[in-house]
Design a protein around this motif. Structure first.
Motif, PDB file in Angstrom:
ATOM      1  N   LEU A   1       0.822  -1.216   0.000  1.00 13.74           N
ATOM      2  CA  LEU A   1       0.000   0.000   0.000  1.00 13.74           C
ATOM      3  C   LEU A   1       0.855   1.263   0.000  1.00 13.74           C
ATOM      4  CD1 LEU A   1      -2.847  -0.930   2.517  1.00 13.74           C
ATOM      5  CD2 LEU A   1      -2.788  -1.210   0.040  1.00 13.74           C
ATOM      6  N   GLY A   2       2.161   1.101  -0.079  1.00 12.59           N
ATOM      7  CA  GLY A   2       3.042   2.261  -0.162  1.00 12.59           C
ATOM      8  C   GLY A   2       3.598   2.738   1.150  1.00 12.59           C
ATOM      9  N   TYR A   3       3.423   1.955   2.225  1.00 11.82           N
ATOM     10  CA  TYR A   3       3.924   2.382   3.530  1.00 11.82           C
ATOM     11  C   TYR A   3       5.423   2.148   3.626  1.00 11.82           C
ATOM     12  CZ  TYR A   3       4.633   2.453   8.606  1.00 11.82           C
ATOM     13  OH  TYR A   3       5.090   2.727   9.874  1.00 11.82           O
ATOM     14  N   ARG A   4       6.130   3.139   4.168  1.00  5.08           N
ATOM     15  CA  ARG A   4       7.563   3.019   4.385  1.00  5.08           C
ATOM     16  C   ARG A   4       7.841   3.326   5.849  1.00  5.08           C
ATOM     17  NH1 ARG A   4      10.613   6.618   0.107  1.00  5.08           N
ATOM     18  NH2 ARG A   4      12.396   5.649   1.140  1.00  5.08           N
ATOM     19  N   PRO A   5       8.069   2.293   6.662  1.00  8.99           N
ATOM     20  CA  PRO A   5       8.237   2.501   8.104  1.00  8.99           C
ATOM     21  C   PRO A   5       9.508   3.257   8.422  1.00  8.99           C
ATOM     22  CG  PRO A   5       8.787   0.254   7.535  1.00  8.99           C
ATOM     23  CD  PRO A   5       8.221   0.886   6.284  1.00  8.99           C
TER      24      PRO A   5
END
Length: 270
Positions: free
Chosen positions: A252-256
């Motif tokens: 979903l495009g999340y970059r922690p």
């Protein structure tokens, strides 16, 4: 001369350098300075400065003072790539891998008020299984998925308090203070596990799925009869669920900005 895999054409090295520059931008750090971009990209200072200035001139980046951010031109070009893609399409393969890796049914949930709804399922092949169907609506406070919603969705608690806490089994938490403690533990652990809360003989383990903005998008998890899933299985299975949730978030495009500790490091699946 090296060639791009599968194309037989020489790689464009400048594109690799530009990718390193664009990788310096994230939701948590959207406006780095040129010095920060140079440090993070690992590029030579003069090369980095030249490419950044070119990206600004082409509209890929915008500059405000000594800080840079992704430019509107790049955002507009990226927008068509999101058409036709929804959360289920992106995460369904992750669900199937989780099901294959654990041998149990994997589900994806979204919240609607004080309830949670199944929006995707990858079913186990076990003869003895817990039936989950797309469209099933379940109470938020009973089961592991609800604890994740309470842990990461600020509006979930208010909706739950408004609707009240119905008891389904002896293990159903009907005290909001208890649920607050469970939500806090879920935030600490990065997952939640529950047993016999909605139905006797059913266990579940769930973890959060975040979107590109870092907000909770859904909850992913497994559910199974307690004859196969007990508290003794949590240490073995929770890392698989957490890894799947991280993969779903990445889809979903999340970059922690932070990595999980060793307790929940991805297990060796070989």
């Amino acid at each position: 001369m090296a060639t791009d895999r599968g194309t037989g054409t020489p790689p464009l090295l400048v594109l690799g350098k530009i990718t390193k520059i664009l990788d310096c931008f994230s939701v948590t750090e959207p406006e780095p300075t040129l010095r920060e971009i140079t440090q993070r990209s690992g590029l030579h200072a003069s090369t980095c400065q030249r490419l950044v200035h070119n990206l600004v001139r082409e509209g890929f980046l915008d500059r405000s003072g000594d800080r840079y951010r992704i430019g509107l031109s790049l955002v507009q070009w990226a927008a068509p790539g999101t058409f036709g893609l929804d959360i289920v399409q992106r995460i369904k393969p992750v669900l199937q891998r989780l099901c294959d890796g654990t041998g149990e049914t994997a589900c994806l949930y979204v919240r609607d008020g004080a309830s949670r709804t199944v929006i995707a399922v990858a079913e186990t092949r076990h003869v003895v299984m817990r039936l989950f169907k797309v469209g099933m609506v379940m109470p938020l406070h009973a089961g592991a998925p609800g604890k994740i919603f309470l842990a990461y969705d600020p509006a979930a608690r208010a909706d739950l308090v408004r609707d009240g806490l119905q008891r389904f089994t002896e293990q159903t938490p009907v005290d909001i203070d208890v649920l607050d403690e469970q939500a806090a533990q879920a935030r600490t652990d990065g997952y939640a596990a529950a047993f016999d809360e909605r139905h006797e003989g059913v266990g579940s383990i769930s973890a959060p799925v975040f979107d590109h903005a870092g907000d909770l998008a859904a909850v992913l998890g497994i559910g199974a009869p307690t004859q196969r899933l007990t508290a003794d299985d949590v240490d073995r299975l929770a890392p698989l669920v957490v890894t799947a949730a991280k993969d779903a978030s990445a889809a979903l495009g999340y970059r922690p900005s932070k990595v999980l500790g060793p307790r929940l490091a991805a297990p060796d699946l070989a």
